[in-house]
Scaffold this motif. Sequence first.
Motif, PDB file in Angstrom:
ATOM      1  N   HIS A 118      -1.905  -0.640   3.801  1.00 11.88           N
ATOM      2  CA  HIS A 118      -1.816  -0.996   5.249  1.00 11.88           C
ATOM      3  C   HIS A 118      -1.096  -2.637   5.215  1.00 11.88           C
ATOM      4  O   HIS A 118      -1.219  -3.277   4.351  1.00 11.88           O
ATOM      5  CB  HIS A 118      -2.915  -1.063   6.011  1.00 11.88           C
ATOM      6  N   GLN A 119      -0.962  -3.037   6.441  1.00  8.55           N
ATOM      7  CA  GLN A 119      -0.408  -4.273   6.537  1.00  8.55           C
ATOM      8  C   GLN A 119      -1.213  -5.127   7.458  1.00  8.55           C
ATOM      9  O   GLN A 119      -1.745  -4.502   8.354  1.00  8.55           O
ATOM     10  CB  GLN A 119       1.048  -4.384   7.159  1.00  8.55           C
ATOM     11  N   ASP A 120      -1.618  -6.329   7.455  1.00  5.28           N
ATOM     12  CA  ASP A 120      -2.158  -7.242   8.422  1.00  5.28           C
ATOM     13  C   ASP A 120      -1.563  -7.687   9.408  1.00  5.28           C
ATOM     14  O   ASP A 120      -0.910  -8.563   9.246  1.00  5.28           O
ATOM     15  CB  ASP A 120      -3.421  -8.311   7.667  1.00  5.28           C
ATOM     16  N   ARG A 142      -4.225  -2.446  -4.705  1.00  3.09           N
ATOM     17  CA  ARG A 142      -2.746  -2.178  -4.922  1.00  3.09           C
ATOM     18  C   ARG A 142      -2.189  -2.895  -3.929  1.00  3.09           C
ATOM     19  O   ARG A 142      -2.367  -2.815  -2.811  1.00  3.09           O
ATOM     20  CB  ARG A 142      -2.540  -0.628  -4.708  1.00  3.09           C
ATOM     21  N   ILE A 143      -0.727  -3.499  -4.168  1.00  2.03           N
ATOM     22  CA  ILE A 143       0.048  -4.122  -3.318  1.00  2.03           C
ATOM     23  C   ILE A 143       1.580  -3.782  -3.757  1.00  2.03           C
ATOM     24  O   ILE A 143       1.802  -3.598  -4.859  1.00  2.03           O
ATOM     25  CB  ILE A 143      -0.341  -5.553  -3.822  1.00  2.03           C
ATOM     26  N   THR A 153       1.938  -2.395  -7.501  1.00  4.13           N
ATOM     27  CA  THR A 153       1.455  -2.942  -8.548  1.00  4.13           C
ATOM     28  C   THR A 153      -0.198  -2.689  -8.551  1.00  4.13           C
ATOM     29  O   THR A 153      -0.811  -3.223  -7.180  1.00  4.13           O
ATOM     30  CB  THR A 153       1.838  -4.204  -8.854  1.00  4.13           C
ATOM     31  N   SER A 154      -0.847  -2.361  -9.377  1.00  4.29           N
ATOM     32  CA  SER A 154      -2.357  -2.407  -9.413  1.00  4.29           C
ATOM     33  C   SER A 154      -2.778  -3.453  -9.967  1.00  4.29           C
ATOM     34  O   SER A 154      -2.451  -3.903 -11.141  1.00  4.29           O
ATOM     35  CB  SER A 154      -2.769  -0.984 -10.038  1.00  4.29           C
ATOM     36  N   HIS A 174      -0.969  -3.337   1.179  1.00  4.25           N
ATOM     37  CA  HIS A 174      -1.694  -3.510   0.337  1.00  4.25           C
ATOM     38  C   HIS A 174      -3.177  -2.453   0.503  1.00  4.25           C
ATOM     39  O   HIS A 174      -3.240  -2.400   1.639  1.00  4.25           O
ATOM     40  CB  HIS A 174      -2.666  -4.989   0.104  1.00  4.25           C
ATOM     41  N   GLY A 175      -4.084  -2.039  -0.328  1.00  7.74           N
ATOM     42  CA  GLY A 175      -5.232  -1.352  -0.328  1.00  7.74           C
ATOM     43  C   GLY A 175      -6.096  -1.352  -1.438  1.00  7.74           C
ATOM     44  O   GLY A 175      -5.748  -1.939  -2.552  1.00  7.74           O
TER      45      GLY A 175
END
Length: 204
Positions: A118-120, A142-143, A153-154, A174-175
């Motif tokens: 998700h995005q903030d 994850r981003i 990338t983790s 990210h999440g």
Amino acid sequence: MEPVSQIGFRLAPAALDAAAQEALLAQVLEKVAAAPFYRPVTPGGKPMSVEMTNFGPLGWVTDAGGYRYQPTHPVTGAAWPDIPEVLLRLWAELADPEIPPDACLVNLYRDGAKMGLHQDRDEADFSFPVLSVSLGDTALFRIGGTSRRDPTTSVRLASGDVCLLAGPARLARHGIDRIIAGSSRLIPGGGRINLTLRRAGPVA
């Protein structure tokens, strides 16, 4: 803080030592007694796997009315507790020395809890960074980029780690893929608490 994958994403491993983690957790649990964790639902009506609460003048909530910030707990109706001083100091040191955060989202991850990419985007000004503090079990974070098509990338986030999303990474997707159960004994009953500091409202 060291760069990891995306420009503007920085990680400070073990920024909080064991004693600092225990002291912060004690403050968090004291404040949670006044603003208990609850399980929110998405605007589509799906319960989230994490439990949430907030500290600060504004708290992030989600329900049938959508995603937003509000000054009161959606279950108790009471104002959110204030943000612990150690978090304000971290923000001043790593994020913005002049403008303080006005929101601290507190997520509790127990067995099986995760957070989709998700995005903030619910804040008034994206020029302010997002600062995240991890307590308890290690998370697989994850981003990616700003597009769903961008590679990801983790990164492992352990207890005491602090990460920052700023600049180009401020709106990176990210999440949390999963929590490594039993990797820490800090949280009573196990799991992970994540504290995310943001400047949600406009600066007067």
